[in-house]
Design an enzyme around this catalytic site. Structure first.
Site, short mmCIF file in Angstrom:
data_model
loop_
_atom_site.label_atom_id
_atom_site.label_comp_id
_atom_site.label_asym_id
_atom_site.label_seq_id
_atom_site.Cartn_x
_atom_site.Cartn_y
_atom_site.Cartn_z
N HIS A 65 0.85 -1.19 0.00
CA HIS A 65 0.00 0.00 0.00
C HIS A 65 0.89 1.25 0.00
CE1 HIS A 65 -4.00 -1.80 1.65
NE2 HIS A 65 -3.36 -2.68 0.91
N TYR A 193 -9.63 5.49 6.70
CA TYR A 193 -9.92 5.90 8.08
C TYR A 193 -10.98 6.98 8.00
CZ TYR A 193 -5.62 3.67 9.88
OH TYR A 193 -4.63 2.79 10.25
N PRO A 285 -5.24 1.10 18.71
CA PRO A 285 -4.93 0.51 17.40
C PRO A 285 -4.98 1.47 16.21
CG PRO A 285 -7.12 -0.15 18.12
CD PRO A 285 -6.50 0.59 19.27
N LYS A 289 0.41 0.51 15.32
CA LYS A 289 1.80 0.44 15.79
C LYS A 289 2.12 -0.79 16.65
CE LYS A 289 3.66 4.11 14.01
NZ LYS A 289 3.78 3.66 12.63
N TYR A 377 3.31 7.24 10.19
CA TYR A 377 2.58 6.01 9.89
C TYR A 377 3.53 4.93 9.36
CZ TYR A 377 -1.55 3.22 8.90
OH TYR A 377 -2.51 2.24 8.93
#
Ligand code: APR
Ligand code: PHB
Length: 381
Positions: A65, A193, A285, A289, A377
């Protein structure tokens, strides 16, 4: 202690260094392989697994991704990790698949973990560590140089440390995630998200035919109160965007509710007991991580133990906790930001909601803010 990703990877890395270890696990082999958990791997995690020789299936089946999508106000906004971080990206591959690959590697080396251990106790870890347990009705005792407490957030290692030796920093969040696994092909090639006025939702996946989705719900929510129809309707409401995008529906094959908290144990060591992974820290979550921190911990611990046995030097064992905790607190900061930006607190106001929307608008339009999101991220070197 523990045959999650932390314990299994540590045992494997030690084996590659010629260091003997024994892995004890309280659950069954089937349970640890089938338990559905995290799924996002940072490039550093992929590199560690690949260098350890357990990256073959990950390379074949892991989904690359190059970015993520943030949905709010009826629109999706892409954050392009590769462009913003000089080519770094994430890989989606289930934690349970990593566990399966590691158990296979242990078996191939002729050293399978002991599953279904009962009455596990640790003692004397400030001098000559011992572990006692029952297995198949027999009593066992292991004498060892070190104990690695990789037994997760409900294990026995951390609670065995005298309270005076460590500090525990903790924080609860006033919401939970209802997670599902569904037989539905992903309708987006990337994670989405979403912040909606009804709360957070996340679209993720495990394979070209399986989606993984989450909905913000109340802590302690009873999953059985959510029938499939109600789950899909709520996911669609929170995730769908004005361009007509929405998740594909399918048969729900797994459903669970997980609470949300942050926790850090410092130092991550007491004498000859070293904590790693969820035994030492929990992150909410939304930052993806937890698994990556567990892998980063055991890489350092394996390196430190190798230096100890190879050269008799304990300097890396002495700096283990500080080096891990620097990364852990960075991850806590980022996970806290993702969590507080993307969820609606039960006592939150309309003011908060609009401030969060402005935060997301900034995070997806300013190059500086997008770079910050992207580099956190994908993780740190
Ligand atoms: N004795 C032996 N094993 C134990 C004991 C015990 N007393 N208590 C717990 N365990 C086992 C658990 O059954 C589990 O299989 O320790 C293992 C810990 O594994 P994980 O919970 O997966 O923790 P870790 O290996 O640190 O991996 C962290 O898990 O929760 C996710 O987001 C988190 O992805 C991250 C990862
Ligand atoms: C998952 O796919 O399970 C997943 C993805 C991203 C997260 C958390 C979980 O932030």
């Amino acid at each position: 202690m523990g045959a999650g990703p932390a314990g299994l990877l540590l045992g494997h890395l030690l084996h590659l260094e010629g260091i003997d270890s024994t892995i004890l696990e309280s659950r069954s082999r089937e349970y640890v392989i089938e338990r559905v958990r995290a799924g996002v791997l940072e490039p550093g995690t992929v590199a560690t697994l690949t260098a350890a020789g357990v990256g073959v299936r990950l390379k074949r089946e892991g989904m690359h991704h190059g970015g993520i999508q943030m949905a709010f106000g009826g629109r999706r906004h892409r954050v392009d990790f590769e462009e913003l971080t000089g080519g770094r990206s994430i890989t989606v591959y289930g934690q349970n698949e990593i566990v399966r690959d590691l158990i296979d590697a242990h078996k191939a080396a002729g050293r399978a973990p002991f599953f279904e251990c009962r009455q596990v106790r640790i003692a004397d870890f400030d001098s000559a560590p011992r572990i006692e347990f029952e297995h198949n009705g027999e009593e066992y005792q292991v004498a060892c140089d070190f104990i690695a407490g990789c037994d997760g957030s409900h294990g026995i290692c951390r609670p065995s440390i005298p309270a005076a030796c460590v500090r525990v920093y903790a924080r609860e969040f006033p919401f939970a995630w209802l997670g599902i696994l569904a037989e539905a092909p992903p309708s987006s090639a990337e994670l989405v998200y979403a912040l909606h006025e009804r709360g957070f939702a996340l679209f993720s996946m495990r394979s070209p035919s399986i989606t993984r989705l989450y909905l913000q719900c109340a802590p302690g929510e009873d999953a059985s109160r959510w029938n499939d129809c109600r789950i899909w309707d709520e996911l669609t409401t929170r995730l769908e965007t004005a361009d007509g995008w929405r998740p594909n529906r399918g048969r729900i094959v797994q459903k669970n509710v997980a609470g949300m908290r942050s926790m850090v144990v410092a130092p991550m060591r007491c004498g000859r007991l070293f904590l790693a992974g969820d035994a030492a820290h929990i992150v909410p979550p939304a930052g993806a991580k937890g698994l990556n921190l567990a892998v980063a911990d055991v890489r350092l611990l394996a390196e430190a133990l190798a230096a100890y046995y190879r050269a008799g030097r304990s300097h890396l064992l002495d700096s283990y906790s500080d080096r891990c905790l620097a990364r852990v607190w960075r991850a806590q900061r980022f996970s806290y930001w993702m969590t507080s930006t993307l969820h609606r607190a039960p006592d939150g106001s309309e003011f908060d909601y609009h401030r969060q929307l402005a935060e997301l608008e900034y995070a997806t339009t300013s190059r500086a803010a997008m770079t910050s999101l992207a580099e956190n991220y994908v993780g740190w070197e």
